[in-house]
Design a protein around this motif. Structure first.
Motif, PDB file in Angstrom:
ATOM      1  N   ALA A  67     -13.469   2.343 -26.113  1.00 55.16           N
ATOM      2  CA  ALA A  67     -14.262   3.493 -26.532  1.00 55.16           C
ATOM      3  C   ALA A  67     -14.032   3.805 -28.009  1.00 55.16           C
ATOM      4  N   ARG A  68     -12.833   3.557 -28.493  1.00 53.09           N
ATOM      5  CA  ARG A  68     -12.503   3.843 -29.888  1.00 53.09           C
ATOM      6  C   ARG A  68     -13.051   2.777 -30.825  1.00 53.09           C
ATOM      7  N   PHE A  69     -12.994   1.525 -30.372  1.00 55.15           N
ATOM      8  CA  PHE A  69     -13.450   0.410 -31.195  1.00 55.15           C
ATOM      9  C   PHE A  69     -14.630  -0.263 -30.509  1.00 55.15           C
ATOM     10  N   GLU A  70     -15.823   0.250 -30.766  1.00 55.90           N
ATOM     11  CA  GLU A  70     -17.036  -0.275 -30.131  1.00 55.90           C
ATOM     12  C   GLU A  70     -17.260  -1.745 -30.449  1.00 55.90           C
ATOM     13  N   TRP A  71     -16.867  -2.172 -31.645  1.00 52.95           N
ATOM     14  CA  TRP A  71     -17.079  -3.560 -32.045  1.00 52.95           C
ATOM     15  C   TRP A  71     -16.291  -4.521 -31.155  1.00 52.95           C
ATOM     16  N   LEU A  72     -15.127  -4.067 -30.661  1.00 57.64           N
ATOM     17  CA  LEU A  72     -14.319  -4.927 -29.800  1.00 57.64           C
ATOM     18  C   LEU A  72     -15.015  -5.160 -28.464  1.00 57.64           C
ATOM     19  N   TYR A  73     -15.559  -4.096 -27.911  1.00 58.29           N
ATOM     20  CA  TYR A  73     -16.313  -4.220 -26.660  1.00 58.29           C
ATOM     21  C   TYR A  73     -17.534  -5.111 -26.864  1.00 58.29           C
ATOM     22  N   LEU A  74     -18.248  -4.912 -27.979  1.00 52.92           N
ATOM     23  CA  LEU A  74     -19.435  -5.702 -28.273  1.00 52.92           C
ATOM     24  C   LEU A  74     -19.080  -7.178 -28.446  1.00 52.92           C
ATOM     25  N   ALA A  75     -17.990  -7.438 -29.151  1.00 48.43           N
ATOM     26  CA  ALA A  75     -17.571  -8.825 -29.370  1.00 48.43           C
ATOM     27  C   ALA A  75     -17.227  -9.517 -28.055  1.00 48.43           C
ATOM     28  N   MET A  76     -16.541  -8.829 -27.177  1.00 49.98           N
ATOM     29  CA  MET A  76     -16.181  -9.421 -25.892  1.00 49.98           C
ATOM     30  C   MET A  76     -17.418  -9.651 -25.041  1.00 49.98           C
ATOM     31  N   ARG A  77     -18.360  -8.705 -25.098  1.00 53.11           N
ATOM     32  CA  ARG A  77     -19.594  -8.868 -24.328  1.00 53.11           C
ATOM     33  C   ARG A  77     -20.397 -10.065 -24.811  1.00 53.11           C
ATOM     34  N   ILE A  78     -20.520 -10.213 -26.118  1.00 52.40           N
ATOM     35  CA  ILE A  78     -21.261 -11.340 -26.672  1.00 52.40           C
ATOM     36  C   ILE A  78     -20.544 -12.653 -26.352  1.00 52.40           C
ATOM     37  N   GLY A  79     -19.214 -12.648 -26.479  1.00 54.24           N
ATOM     38  CA  GLY A  79     -18.449 -13.842 -26.139  1.00 54.24           C
ATOM     39  C   GLY A  79     -18.622 -14.230 -24.680  1.00 54.24           C
ATOM     40  N   GLY A  80     -18.614 -13.245 -23.799  1.00 53.71           N
ATOM     41  CA  GLY A  80     -18.830 -13.527 -22.378  1.00 53.71           C
ATOM     42  C   GLY A  80     -20.215 -14.071 -22.114  1.00 53.71           C
ATOM     43  N   GLY A  81     -21.225 -13.499 -22.782  1.00 53.13           N
ATOM     44  CA  GLY A  81     -22.586 -13.997 -22.615  1.00 53.13           C
ATOM     45  C   GLY A  81     -22.724 -15.432 -23.089  1.00 53.13           C
ATOM     46  N   LEU A  82     -22.100 -15.749 -24.227  1.00 55.01           N
ATOM     47  CA  LEU A  82     -22.156 -17.120 -24.739  1.00 55.01           C
ATOM     48  C   LEU A  82     -21.457 -18.092 -23.801  1.00 55.01           C
ATOM     49  N   TYR A  83     -20.364 -17.661 -23.169  1.00 54.48           N
ATOM     50  CA  TYR A  83     -19.673 -18.535 -22.222  1.00 54.48           C
ATOM     51  C   TYR A  83     -20.556 -18.815 -21.011  1.00 54.48           C
ATOM     52  N   LEU A  84     -21.262 -17.804 -20.523  1.00 58.05           N
ATOM     53  CA  LEU A  84     -22.197 -18.027 -19.416  1.00 58.05           C
ATOM     54  C   LEU A  84     -23.309 -18.979 -19.826  1.00 58.05           C
ATOM     55  N   LEU A  85     -23.802 -18.848 -21.047  1.00 57.96           N
ATOM     56  CA  LEU A  85     -24.841 -19.761 -21.532  1.00 57.96           C
ATOM     57  C   LEU A  85     -24.304 -21.188 -21.619  1.00 57.96           C
ATOM     58  N   TYR A  86     -23.052 -21.339 -22.036  1.00 59.91           N
ATOM     59  CA  TYR A  86     -22.432 -22.669 -22.085  1.00 59.91           C
ATOM     60  C   TYR A  86     -22.375 -23.304 -20.689  1.00 59.91           C
ATOM     61  N   LEU A  87     -21.944 -22.502 -19.695  1.00 60.95           N
ATOM     62  CA  LEU A  87     -21.906 -23.022 -18.324  1.00 60.95           C
ATOM     63  C   LEU A  87     -23.306 -23.399 -17.848  1.00 60.95           C
ATOM     64  N   ALA A  88     -24.296 -22.591 -18.209  1.00 60.64           N
ATOM     65  CA  ALA A  88     -25.677 -22.879 -17.807  1.00 60.64           C
ATOM     66  C   ALA A  88     -26.155 -24.193 -18.404  1.00 60.64           C
ATOM     67  N   VAL A  89     -25.873 -24.410 -19.683  1.00 62.15           N
ATOM     68  CA  VAL A  89     -26.287 -25.653 -20.341  1.00 62.15           C
ATOM     69  C   VAL A  89     -25.608 -26.857 -19.695  1.00 62.15           C
ATOM     70  N   MET A  90     -24.324 -26.729 -19.372  1.00 59.75           N
ATOM     71  CA  MET A  90     -23.603 -27.840 -18.745  1.00 59.75           C
ATOM     72  C   MET A  90     -24.197 -28.170 -17.378  1.00 59.75           C
ATOM     73  N   LEU A  91     -24.533 -27.156 -16.601  1.00 58.10           N
ATOM     74  CA  LEU A  91     -25.158 -27.408 -15.296  1.00 58.10           C
ATOM     75  C   LEU A  91     -26.511 -28.088 -15.461  1.00 58.10           C
ATOM     76  N   TRP A  92     -27.299 -27.604 -16.396  1.00 61.17           N
ATOM     77  CA  TRP A  92     -28.634 -28.166 -16.609  1.00 61.17           C
ATOM     78  C   TRP A  92     -28.549 -29.621 -17.069  1.00 61.17           C
ATOM     79  N   ARG A  93     -27.644 -29.891 -18.024  1.00 64.79           N
ATOM     80  CA  ARG A  93     -27.523 -31.240 -18.581  1.00 64.79           C
ATOM     81  C   ARG A  93     -27.074 -32.265 -17.546  1.00 64.79           C
ATOM     82  N   HIS A  94     -26.219 -31.835 -16.629  1.00 66.68           N
ATOM     83  CA  HIS A  94     -25.647 -32.772 -15.662  1.00 66.68           C
ATOM     84  C   HIS A  94     -26.290 -32.651 -14.282  1.00 66.68           C
TER      85      HIS A  94
END
Length: 207
Positions: A67-94
């Protein structure tokens, strides 16, 4: 008596949340059907550990830091979203790769691979802690005693592992693997698409 009612309410609300469809369900189901029961159970155990980490963080005040550092929450959310996208690409490719037998390795997670992949998924989603923080504020006293804190963590661990273990048992059986083997290309692409959508939602949508 009030404490028991609060803990029962917590157990029900958390179980309903754990059972709702989401990236964790998709990942554990795909791990179980693609790599077998052992990998599925390890993924379920990883989901439990990740949920415990977020529950403990909410219980002991890390949400105040977010709550104090909104950028930290945002960074973790974006990082989590990118990790899900990575898993999606790996599933699609293989998607066209043949289904390996459990324990044979390959793109489908086995053993430690399934554990690490599931743990990273659970830890990459800060919304889990926001959820825990919300229900803890709604159901628990402002200063819960130590025994109650331990009971909360035990409830979270039991619910998480039990639910994902049931998913593993359902999807790792012979009939499920036979269906998956026949329709692997499309099922992998559907699951990859679902993870991609969930990743974009996590990275782009507000709280």
């Amino acid at each position: 008596m009030d404490a028991v009612v609060a803990l029962l309410g917590l157990a029900v609300v958390h179980l309903l949340a754990a059972a709702s469809p989401g990236p964790s369900f998709v990942l554990v189901a795909q791990t179980a059907v693609g790599s077998g029961r052992r990998a599925g159970f390890l993924a379920a155990f990883a989901m439990m550990l990740g949920a415990l980490a977020w529950a403990a963080a909410a219980l002991y005040g890390l949400q105040v830091l977010f709550a104090r550092f909104e950028w930290l929450y945002l960074a973790m959310r974006i990082g989590g979203g990118l990790y899900l996208l990575y898993l999606a690409v790996m599933l699609w490719r293989h998607a066209r790769d043949p289904l390996p037998e459990p324990g044979s390795g390959g793109v489908h997670a086995t053993g430690a691979q399934g554990f690490v992949r599931a743990l990273l998924l659970q830890l990459s989603n800060p919304k889990v802690m926001v959820f825990f923080g919300s229900i803890f504020l709604a159901l628990l006293p402002a200063q819960p005693p130590v025994w109650m804190q331990a009971a909360v963590l035990a409830i979270v661990a039991f619910n998480e592992f039990t639910w994902y273990a049931l998913i593993t048992l359902l999807f790792s059986g012979g009939p499920a693997r036979a269906i998956y083997r026949r329709a692997k290309v499309w099922l992998d692409r559907i699951m990859g698409g679902a993870l991609a959508v969930l990743g974009l939602r996590l990275a782009l949508l507000s709280r």
